[in-house]
Write an enzyme that holds these catalytic residues in place. Structure first.
Site, PDB file in Angstrom:
ATOM      1  N   CYS A 288      75.392   7.389  47.905  1.00  0.00           N
ATOM      2  CA  CYS A 288      74.547   8.089  48.874  1.00  0.00           C
ATOM      3  C   CYS A 288      74.304   9.491  48.339  1.00  0.00           C
ATOM      4  O   CYS A 288      75.244  10.270  48.153  1.00  0.00           O
ATOM      5  CB  CYS A 288      75.194   8.144  50.252  1.00  0.00           C
ATOM      6  SG  CYS A 288      74.300   9.214  51.390  1.00  0.00           S
TER       7      CYS A 288
ATOM      8  N   ASN B 240      63.689  11.816  60.495  1.00  0.00           N
ATOM      9  CA  ASN B 240      63.079  10.499  60.342  1.00  0.00           C
ATOM     10  C   ASN B 240      64.168   9.446  60.466  1.00  0.00           C
ATOM     11  O   ASN B 240      65.259   9.604  59.910  1.00  0.00           O
ATOM     12  CB  ASN B 240      62.386  10.388  58.975  1.00  0.00           C
ATOM     13  CG  ASN B 240      61.179  11.292  58.875  1.00  0.00           C
ATOM     14  OD1 ASN B 240      60.382  11.368  59.804  1.00  0.00           O
ATOM     15  ND2 ASN B 240      61.048  12.001  57.772  1.00  0.00           N
TER      16      ASN B 240
ATOM     17  N   HIS C  47      69.505  13.407  58.275  1.00  0.00           N
ATOM     18  CA  HIS C  47      69.162  14.797  57.933  1.00  0.00           C
ATOM     19  C   HIS C  47      68.045  15.266  58.848  1.00  0.00           C
ATOM     20  O   HIS C  47      67.192  14.479  59.261  1.00  0.00           O
ATOM     21  CB  HIS C  47      68.761  14.932  56.460  1.00  0.00           C
ATOM     22  CG  HIS C  47      67.667  13.997  56.033  1.00  0.00           C
ATOM     23  ND1 HIS C  47      67.898  12.671  55.741  1.00  0.00           N
ATOM     24  CD2 HIS C  47      66.336  14.191  55.866  1.00  0.00           C
ATOM     25  CE1 HIS C  47      66.757  12.090  55.395  1.00  0.00           C
ATOM     26  NE2 HIS C  47      65.787  12.992  55.485  1.00  0.00           N
TER      27      HIS C  47
HETATM   28  P1  AMP Z   1      63.088  11.877  54.452  1.00  0.00           P
HETATM   29  O1  AMP Z   1      61.725  11.359  54.041  1.00  0.00           O
HETATM   30  O2  AMP Z   1      63.123  12.341  55.886  1.00  0.00           O
HETATM   31  O3  AMP Z   1      64.170  10.886  54.126  1.00  0.00           O
HETATM   32  O4  AMP Z   1      63.319  13.195  53.611  1.00  0.00           O
HETATM   33  C1  AMP Z   1      64.094  13.243  52.452  1.00  0.00           C
HETATM   34  C2  AMP Z   1      63.942  14.631  51.886  1.00  0.00           C
HETATM   35  O5  AMP Z   1      64.955  14.842  50.927  1.00  0.00           O
HETATM   36  C3  AMP Z   1      62.592  14.874  51.178  1.00  0.00           C
HETATM   37  O6  AMP Z   1      61.929  15.967  51.807  1.00  0.00           O
HETATM   38  C4  AMP Z   1      63.008  15.191  49.745  1.00  0.00           C
HETATM   39  O7  AMP Z   1      62.186  16.172  49.147  1.00  0.00           O
HETATM   40  C5  AMP Z   1      64.433  15.669  49.915  1.00  0.00           C
HETATM   41  N1  AMP Z   1      65.309  15.526  48.767  1.00  0.00           N
HETATM   42  C6  AMP Z   1      65.471  14.435  47.982  1.00  0.00           C
HETATM   43  N2  AMP Z   1      66.378  14.667  47.035  1.00  0.00           N
HETATM   44  C7  AMP Z   1      66.826  15.948  47.217  1.00  0.00           C
HETATM   45  C8  AMP Z   1      67.774  16.778  46.552  1.00  0.00           C
HETATM   46  N3  AMP Z   1      68.498  16.351  45.485  1.00  0.00           N
HETATM   47  N4  AMP Z   1      67.955  18.041  47.014  1.00  0.00           N
HETATM   48  C9  AMP Z   1      67.251  18.490  48.060  1.00  0.00           C
HETATM   49  N5  AMP Z   1      66.347  17.746  48.740  1.00  0.00           N
HETATM   50  C10 AMP Z   1      66.129  16.486  48.318  1.00  0.00           C
HETATM   51 ZN    ZN Z   2      75.754   9.638  53.005  1.00  0.00          ZN
END
Ligand code: AMP
Ligand code: ZN
Length: 113
Positions: free
Chosen positions: A4, A87, A100
């Site tokens: 994860c 989401n 998140h």
């Molecule tokens: P969601 O579509 O709500 O699952 O959002 C996932 C978010 O995680 C997106 O806005 C990505 O840009 C962000 N994300 C993915 N990998 C990382 C990372 N390593 N560090 C910071 N943000 C990330």
């Molecule tokens: Zn997790």
């Protein structure tokens, strides 16, 4: 939880641009920001999505919401306004399967919800 991404970030195994951390929660800047302020707030414990939270998580989730407010103040976007969104599940477009909350602000946001 193995494999994860956000559990690994919470454990410090993958670096992140942290803005707040304590024993229960972590806030860090989104790697692909959609607004001048785009912070992700996560519980350190693995909950895949809001749909998987239960009553025992109520205080933790309330804490995240108050943290979003405090971070908005720290970012200087409290007066101009901001959005906090999570989401949950396929139709939402959730990409990372660890709960998140996005804190977005610093510009006019779109008019969906
Ligand atoms: P969601 O579509 O709500 O699952 O959002 C996932 C978010 O995680 C997106 O806005 C990505 O840009 C962000 N994300 C993915 N990998 C990382 C990372 N390593 N560090 C910071 N943000 C990330
Ligand atoms: Zn997790």
């Amino acid at each position: 939880m193995e494999d994860c991404l956000f559990c690994k970030i919470a454990a410090g195994e993958i670096p992140s641009n942290k803005v707040y951390e304590d024993d229960e929660v972590l806030a860090f800047r989104d790697i692909s920001p959609k607004a001048p302020t785009h912070i992700l707030i996560i519980p350190k414990k693995h909950i895949a999505r809001l749909a998987d939270a239960d009553e025992a998580d109520a205080v933790l989730l309330a804490k995240i919401q108050i943290l979003a407010k405090l971070l908005a103040e720290a970012e200087g976007i409290a007066a101009s306004g901001y959005r906090v969104v999570t989401n949950s599940g396929e139709d939402s477009g959730q990409e990372v399967q660890h709960l998140h909350y996005h804190l977005l602000g610093g510009k006019k946001l779109g008019d969906i919800c």
